[in-house]
Enzyme design. Sequence first.
Site, PDB file in Angstrom:
ATOM      1  N   CYS A 130       0.829  -1.196   0.000  1.00 62.70           N
ATOM      2  CA  CYS A 130       0.000   0.000   0.000  1.00 62.70           C
ATOM      3  C   CYS A 130       0.867   1.251   0.000  1.00 62.70           C
ATOM      4  O   CYS A 130       1.729   1.415   0.861  1.00 62.70           O
ATOM      5  CB  CYS A 130      -0.907   0.026   1.215  1.00 62.70           C
ATOM      6  N   THR A 193      -2.525  -0.671  -6.137  1.00 64.35           N
ATOM      7  CA  THR A 193      -2.577   0.608  -6.847  1.00 64.35           C
ATOM      8  C   THR A 193      -1.160   1.137  -7.115  1.00 64.35           C
ATOM      9  O   THR A 193      -0.198   0.751  -6.458  1.00 64.35           O
ATOM     10  CB  THR A 193      -3.359   1.646  -6.020  1.00 64.35           C
ATOM     11  N   GLY A 243      -6.506  -5.168 -11.605  1.00 63.26           N
ATOM     12  CA  GLY A 243      -6.051  -3.901 -12.151  1.00 63.26           C
ATOM     13  C   GLY A 243      -6.845  -3.593 -13.404  1.00 63.26           C
ATOM     14  O   GLY A 243      -6.580  -4.136 -14.474  1.00 63.26           O
TER      15      GLY A 243
END
Length: 303
Positions: A130, A193, A243
């Site tokens: 993260c 991400t 994704g």
Amino acid sequence: MIDMSVNLGGLEMKSPVATASGTFGYGTEYIGAVDYAKLGAVTAKGIRVEPWPGNPMPRHAEVKGGLVNAIGLQGAGIDHFLKMTIPWYRKQVKDVPLIANIWGGSVDEYAEVASRLGSAADAIEMNVSCPNVKSGGHTFGQDPKVLAEVVSAVRKATKLPLIVKLAPNVPSIVPYVRACEDSGADALSLINTIPAMVIDIERRKPVIANKTGGLSGRCVHPAAVKIVYDASKATKLPILAMGGIYEAKDAIEFLLAGATAVAVGTATFSNPNVVAEVYDGIAAYCERQGFKSVREVTGALES
Ligand SMILES: Cc1cc2nc3c(=O)[nH]c(=O)nc-3n(C[C@H](O)[C@H](O)[C@H](O)COP(=O)(O)O)c2cc1C
């Protein structure tokens, strides 16, 4: 009838389509809006030992083809997860395995969450990637030695299938894949991400209070396919790929690149039915291409 079942490092899934952590709440919020019969697994929002408030608002910015978020891993902590979230999930949702997504500020904390979880969930996904939390997973996912240390510690603390979710923002994914293999991971998940920033040019300030966040959605998809492809060539560990999946074609690309299963994330916010659409589209593709099982699609890329 196409056989749509897959095995992700010991986790039996009746469908290859899961939900991505942080985009499907704790698994019950979408009841009535999503066809759970087509869901292979639910991945819950990340939890650590203690409750965690996340980042200040604003925490989202919509961008062309995607979303930048800096939620900062807000969560109610492991006690609440065990006493409230999991029992509620088990009561409401039948036959869809629950993957607990865990994180921590230290190796010991990761191990503690895993050990306190016991066998209450069906698998663990470790978030070591993260980019939003300064004291959290960021460093674990960006140094293969530290990664190996934290994966080994969690491995010792749990018998559940252990999925490690890797950071995409590294020069090569291969050393990280190897570190996971050597430390007892059962599967990998890719991608989290990608670090990103959005600026309001009139206010001359970052749009997100945390200044930076993580990019997800359509725009990350081709980058994610490349990382999944690189990882799958380097390992026999099964891969849960995510994704920018918005339609079946995106998921099939991941399978051909070597993924065993896929997870839908940001797309769910604009189309809760995306899970069913992706499931149906994969089954139709198998029919069209003459595959009897979705497992035959994994890595079936012509050279
Ligand atoms: C709002 C939001 C919250 C997220 N929270 C988590 C999280 O708690 N743990 C985690 O491992 N990944 C988290 N992610 C990353 C997603 O699980 C997924 O890896 C990423 O968004 C890429 O998939 P997508 O493009 O389909 O959204 C989050 C993503 C979004 C958009």
